[in-house]
Design a protein around this motif. Sequence first.
Motif: not given
Length: 163
Positions: A20-42
């Motif tokens: 998939t292609y995402i309008l974002s930065t690698p750091e934000r994508v990394w955080d979305a995969l590894t941050d417990a609160d962010l993974t809980a959100a989606y």
Amino acid sequence: MTDTSTTPTESDKPCTVYVTYILSTPERVWDALTDADLTAAYWGHSNVSDWRPGSRWEHVRTDGSGIADVVGTVVESERPTRLVTDWADPGDEDRPDRWSRVTFDIRPHADIVRLTVTHENLPDENERAEAAAGWAAVLSNLKSLLETGSPLPQEPWSVPADR
């Protein structure tokens, strides 16, 4: 998003690859995969670990029960470009032959990120089909969260599949 689900692996066990292609930065994508609160959100689960190679990680329910539906080990962790994790059902932790592997490759291109998720060493074709459908739902929700600030209004994994 592209699903190339028939890709064989070295073990000849089923595999699914999702891009998939995402309008974002690698750091934000990394955080979305590894941050417990962010993974809980989606994702409906919190991914919990220190994300160092060799460390345990858990995919923990967000209902307060503390139950992990998936557990595993961090194999590689190269923030913000690559994360490799082994996955198992909690009852199969002592059976390496039942483990699968998920690789997240995060590649920037100008203002977007190409996220490739490879889920390999799945036990059979039925598990491959379930994994492919699950990744489509999770990654759609991740993309929506990063691009709009909110996950999709309904959990995409609860939408009935056309048969």
